[in-house]
Enzyme design. Structure first.
Site, PDB file in Angstrom:
ATOM      1  N   LYS A  79      33.638  18.821 -28.383  1.00 29.50           N
ATOM      2  CA  LYS A  79      32.287  18.246 -28.438  1.00 29.50           C
ATOM      3  C   LYS A  79      31.582  18.703 -29.712  1.00 29.50           C
ATOM      4  O   LYS A  79      31.734  19.854 -30.140  1.00 29.50           O
ATOM      5  CB  LYS A  79      31.501  18.680 -27.193  1.00 29.50           C
ATOM      6  CG  LYS A  79      30.145  18.004 -27.020  1.00 29.50           C
ATOM      7  CD  LYS A  79      29.505  18.415 -25.698  1.00 29.50           C
ATOM      8  CE  LYS A  79      28.146  17.780 -25.489  1.00 29.50           C
ATOM      9  NZ  LYS A  79      27.532  18.159 -24.205  1.00 29.50           N
ATOM     10  N   SER A 154      25.864  14.601 -21.072  1.00 36.76           N
ATOM     11  CA  SER A 154      25.856  14.399 -22.514  1.00 36.76           C
ATOM     12  C   SER A 154      27.236  14.447 -23.159  1.00 36.76           C
ATOM     13  O   SER A 154      27.395  14.049 -24.316  1.00 36.76           O
ATOM     14  CB  SER A 154      24.967  15.465 -23.165  1.00 36.76           C
ATOM     15  OG  SER A 154      25.506  16.766 -22.962  1.00 36.76           O
ATOM     16  N   SER A 178      26.415  17.875 -17.571  1.00 35.79           N
ATOM     17  CA  SER A 178      26.929  17.134 -18.730  1.00 35.79           C
ATOM     18  C   SER A 178      28.441  17.134 -18.897  1.00 35.79           C
ATOM     19  O   SER A 178      28.961  16.443 -19.764  1.00 35.79           O
ATOM     20  CB  SER A 178      26.288  17.662 -20.014  1.00 35.79           C
ATOM     21  OG  SER A 178      24.937  17.286 -20.071  1.00 35.79           O
TER      22      SER A 178
END
EC number: 6.3.5.7
Length: 485
Positions: A79, A154, A178
Site C-alpha cells: 500500500k 482504504s 480498511s
C-alpha cells in the site's frame, strides 16, 4: 499453468521443487499488471527492474540448493502509505506527489529479509481516509468482480491486486476497517491484527492509536504466512508488544471442537442486507457442524463505536497531517505571497475533500471548549467498548459477524453521502476502537459479488482467528473463487 492464480503456498511448493523459476513468476505478474491494471487501477507505481533483479538473485540461491525463506520468490504489493526505500510513497495524495522514500518501513524490511519480491505501490484512499478508494488523487481502483463497483477502502488497491491476480500477497493498513472491508468486497482474506502485533514504523500515520498494518491473501494459509513473516517487536515503534510470534501455520489445522463462538445481536440488526445475513448465518452453521459451540452474546455499546471512532481518528489525523505544509517536501503552491500563504494554499490545493473534512473535524474536537465535550468523552466511550469486548471474551473464544452490511456498492453511489459511506464500516470500526484482532474471509456470493465473514478474537489471539477461519474455509469452496477478469 497460470502462475498468477496460485496461492503463495502453492508457488512456494513449485519453486522449491524447481518446477518454475522465481523470474518466471515475477514476469508473469508484471505481464498481468501490464495487461489489466489500466482497467483495475490497483497500482500507483510498478518496480519492474528491481523485481526482476531480486527474482534472479533468488533463482541463483535455488540453483545452489540454498534453503528458501518464508516468502522467497513470492510477489507482494505494498500500500502506498508504507515506505519502501527508493519507491514513491504518496498516500495517494497530491500533497506527496513525487516524494520518494529514503528508507524502508519495518514491515518492508521484514518482507525483504524473507525474500519476498515487491512489485510496487498500491492505490488507496488519500491518507487512508475512505471506504471505497474513490478518494485517491490519482486514479480509481475498480472491483475485479464488477468494474462498475468499488473495491472498498482504504486499502482498495491492495485488495484489487490480490483479487485481480496482480500480486499473490499484499499489505494494507486498517484504521477502522480498511483491510477487512475491501477484503470482503473483493472476495479475499484480510487480517487486522491486535494493536501492537505488527510495527507501524515507516507507515504514514492517520490515527496513531488505531492504525495497524494488515496482510491480505487469496486464502487463510497465505494470510497466516505473511503475518508470521512481518509480526513482532520493533524497537522503533514503542507500541509494539514484546510477545513471541507463533508460527500461525501450525494453528490452522487444529480441531475447533469445543471452541465457543458468540453471535452479537448488535451486528445483525437494522441496516444489514438480508442476503448478507443469510450468507453469514450459513457460515455460522458450518462452524457449528465443525464442532464449535455457538451462542448469542451482546455488545451493547456498539452503537457508540462509530461516533467515538470518527472523533478519535479525526483528532489524531489533524495532528498527524499538520506536518504536510509545503515546506520540506511534497506539493507547494506556486501562488503565495508570504509564509502563511504557503501553508494555507499548499494544504488547500494539496489535500482532497475527505482529508480536509477530517482535519477540520479533528481540529474542532480538540479546540478549547470542545475537547471535554467531544474528544474526552470519545476516549471514555472507547474504554467502555474495550471493557465490553473483555467481558464477552471471558465466555467466548471468538465472535462472528458480517464484515460489511452490504456487498460492494457502485462507483459514485455513496461518494456524496458521507454518512452512508461511513456506515459501510459499522461492523469493523468497533474492533479497531477496542484494538482486538479480526479477520475477514469470503463466505458466499450474492448476484456475482463476494460476501465477507468477520471473525473477532481477544488480544493476541490471531492463532484462534486463523484456526476458525481455516476450519470454515476448508469446509466450503469460496476460497477457490477467482474473479473472471
Amino acid at each position: 499453468m497460470d502462475l498468477t492464480k496460485l496461492t503463495a503456498h502453492e508457488l512456494k511448493d513449485i519453486l522449491s521443487n524447481k518446477e518454475v523459476k522465481a523470474e518466471e513468476i515475477t514476469r508473469a505478474f508484471l505481464d498481468r499488471i501490464n495487461l489489466v491494471d489500466n482497467k483495475l487501477g490497483a497500482y500507483l507505481y510498478v518496480s519492474e527492474e528491481e523485481a526482476i533483479k531480486k527474482a534472479k538473485e533468488i533463482d541463483g540461491k535455488i540453483e545452489k540448493n540454498e534453503e528458501l525463506k518464508a516468502l522467497s520468490g513470492i510477489p507482494v504489493g505494498i500500500k502506498d502509505n508504507i515506505n519502501v526505500k527508493g519507491m514513491q510513497n504518496t498516500c495517494a495524495s497530491k500533497i506527496l506527489q513525487g516524494y520518494t522514500s529514503p528508507y524502508d518501513a519495518h514491515v518492508t524490511e521484514k518482507i525483504k529479509k524473507e525474500e519476498g519480491i515487491i512489485l510496487g505501490k498500491l492505490n488507496m484512499d488519500e491518507f487512508a481516509m475512505g471506504s471505497s478508494t474513490e478518494n485517491s488523487a490519482f486514479k480509481l481502483a475498480k472491483n475485479p468482480w464488477d468494474l462498475e463497483r468499488v473495491p472498498g477502502g482504504s486499502s482498495g488497491g491492495s485488495a484489487v491486486a490480490v483479487s485481480g491476480c496482480e500480486a499473490t500477497l499484499s499489505l494494507g493498513t486498517d484504521t477502522g476497517g480498511s483491510v477487512r472491508q475491501p477484503a470482503s468486497f473483493c472476495g479475499i482474506v484480510g487480517l487486522k491484527p491486535t494493536y501492537g502485533r505488527i510495527s507501524r514504523s515507516g507507515v504514514v500515520a492517520f490515527g496513531s492509536t488505531l492504525d495497524q498494518v494488515g496482510p491480505m491473501g487469496k486464502d487463510v494459509e497465505d494470510c497466516a504466512l505473511l503475518t508470521s513473516a512481518i509480526a513482532g517487536l520493533d524497537k522503533k515503534d514503542f507500541t509494539t508488544a514484546d510477545k513471541e510470534v507463533p508460527d500461525y501455520k501450525k494453528s490452522l489445522t487444529k480441531d475447533i471442537k469445543g471452541k465457543k463462538i458468540g453471535i452479537p445481536k448488535e451486528f445483525f440488526g437494522e441496516g444489514l442486507d438480508e442476503k448478507v445475513r443469510k450468507s453469514v448465518e450459513e457460515a455460522i452453521k458450518v462452524l457449528e457442524e465443525n464442532g464449535a459451540e455457538v451462542k448469542p452474546c451482546s455488545l451493547p455499546l456498539m452503537d457508540y463505536a462509530l461516533s467515538a471512532y470518527y472523533i478519535i481518528s479525526s483528532a489524531e489525523a489533524s495532528s498527524n497531517l499538520a506536518r504536510f505544509d509545503g515546506i520540506r517536501y511534497g506539493y507547494r503552491s506556486k501562488n503565495f505571497k508570504d509564509a502563511k500563504d504557503i501553508y494555507l494554499k499548499s494544504r488547500s490545493e494539496g489535500f482532497g475533500d475527505e482529508v480536509k473534512r477530517r482535519i477540520m473535524l479533528g481540529t474542532y474536537v480538540l479546540s478549547a471548549g470542545y475537547y471535554d465535550a467531544y474528544y474526552k468523552k470519545a476516549l471514555k466511550v472507547r474504554k467502555l467498548i474495550k471493557d465490553d469486548f473483555q467481558r464477552v471474551f471471558k465466555d467466548f473464544d471468538a465472535i462472528v459477524s458480517p464484515t460489511s452490511p452490504t456487498t460492494a456498492f457502485k462507483v459514485g453511489e455513496k461518494k456524496d453521502d458521507v454518512m452512508s459511506m461511513y456506515l459501510s464500516d459499522i461492523y469493523t470500526v468497533p474492533i479497531s476502537v477496542a484494538g482486538v484482532p479480526a479477520i475477514s474471509l469470503p463466505c458466499g456470493m450474492i448476484d456475482g459479488l463476494p460476501v465477507g465473514l468477520q471473525i473477532i478474537s481477544d488480544y493476541f489471539k490471531e492463532d484462534v482467528l486463523f484456526n476458525l477461519a481455516y476450519s470454515y474455509e476448508q469446509s466450503v469452496d469460496f476460497y477457490k473463487m477467482r474473479a473472471d477478469f
